[in-house]
Design an enzyme around this catalytic site. Structure first.
Site, PDB file in Angstrom:
ATOM      1  N   ALA A 140      26.657 -41.837  77.360  1.00 54.37           N
ATOM      2  CA  ALA A 140      26.771 -41.593  78.804  1.00 54.37           C
ATOM      3  C   ALA A 140      28.161 -41.049  79.086  1.00 54.37           C
ATOM      4  CB  ALA A 140      26.541 -42.881  79.597  1.00 54.37           C
ATOM      5  N   VAL A 143      30.259 -41.926  81.314  1.00 56.57           N
ATOM      6  CA  VAL A 143      31.257 -42.953  81.665  1.00 56.57           C
ATOM      7  C   VAL A 143      31.717 -43.792  80.478  1.00 56.57           C
ATOM      8  CG1 VAL A 143      30.525 -43.183  84.071  1.00 56.57           C
ATOM      9  CG2 VAL A 143      29.485 -44.636  82.323  1.00 56.57           C
ATOM     10  N   TYR A 144      31.037 -43.673  79.333  1.00 54.84           N
ATOM     11  CA  TYR A 144      31.416 -44.475  78.170  1.00 54.84           C
ATOM     12  C   TYR A 144      32.746 -44.029  77.609  1.00 54.84           C
ATOM     13  CZ  TYR A 144      26.559 -46.173  77.958  1.00 54.84           C
ATOM     14  OH  TYR A 144      25.333 -46.742  78.226  1.00 54.84           O
ATOM     15  N   PRO A 145      33.539 -44.971  77.080  1.00 53.78           N
ATOM     16  CA  PRO A 145      33.176 -46.281  76.562  1.00 53.78           C
ATOM     17  C   PRO A 145      33.066 -47.338  77.671  1.00 53.78           C
ATOM     18  CG  PRO A 145      35.489 -45.882  76.123  1.00 53.78           C
ATOM     19  CD  PRO A 145      34.928 -44.630  76.740  1.00 53.78           C
ATOM     20  N   GLY A 158      34.419 -40.575  79.257  1.00 52.47           N
ATOM     21  CA  GLY A 158      34.131 -39.349  78.520  1.00 52.47           C
ATOM     22  C   GLY A 158      34.558 -39.380  77.069  1.00 52.47           C
TER      23      GLY A 158
END
Length: 189
Positions: free
Chosen positions: A37, A39-41, A50
């Protein structure tokens, strides 16, 4: 593969070297479905958002020119990616910017599956569906799906997509475990 490799810890809880080793081991064992995704981590900040996609992108690049076609890459959008109000959600503005940013981080021209990470009730369903349809028709994503949607909202979105001739969600990625079984009541049936 029947299993997907979830990568939400890559870049914070798991450094890049270990993340790359995990990718090598998993794909060596036959897993070719990589889930991430924008927004990860997980548990990071706007500064780390990112990073997971960047790690996967560098790993995919090392696989060579024919490597990308061997993997199913899924990513998600909706979470906060910047300081402005439009840097989150399922609005047309955010989704069109988010897919391009994800593709740049992943170093690829397309993702196989692009999902809404959660339901944005502030944005009309039609606006989100239209933006996702543009993304699919432009070739930036092959398929679309949702994560963490209630059954009635998913049913409404599928109905709207069918009525308007737009790309429709082909998968759902819900929260599900022995302790969290709510989807058994409405979503799975």
């Amino acid at each position: 593969s029947r299993l997907a490799l979830g990568t939400m810890t890559f870049g914070l809880q798991t450094d890049e070297a270990v993340s790359q080793q995990i990718l090598d081991k998993a794909t060596g064992a036959g897993i070719n479905f990589l889930d991430t995704a924008d927004v990860y981590p997980l548990g990071g900040t706007l500064e780390t958002a990112g990073r997971t996609e960047e790690i996967i992108g560098r790993w995919l690049k090392k696989q060579g020119s024919g490597g990308r076609g061997h993997y199913i890459v899924a990513t998600k959008a909706v979470g906060r990616m910047g300081p402005h109000p439009w840097d989150q959600g399922a609005s047309r503005k955010h989704l069109l910017a988010a897919i391009d940013a994800s593709l740049a981080r992943l170093q690829t021209d397309y993702v196989d599956l692009y999902q809404l990470h959660s339901d944005d009730r502030e944005t009309p369903l039609d606006e989100s569906l239209e933006a996702l349809d543009v993304i699919v028709k432009s070739g930036r994503a092959r398929y679309i799906g949702v994560s963490n949607f209630l059954a009635y909202r998913l049913a409404r979105a599928l109905g709207r997509a069918d009525l308007r001739g737009l790309s429709r969600y082909v998968c759902v990625q819900p929260r599900y475990s022995l302790l969290f079984r709510e989807i058994e009541r409405e979503l799975l049936p």
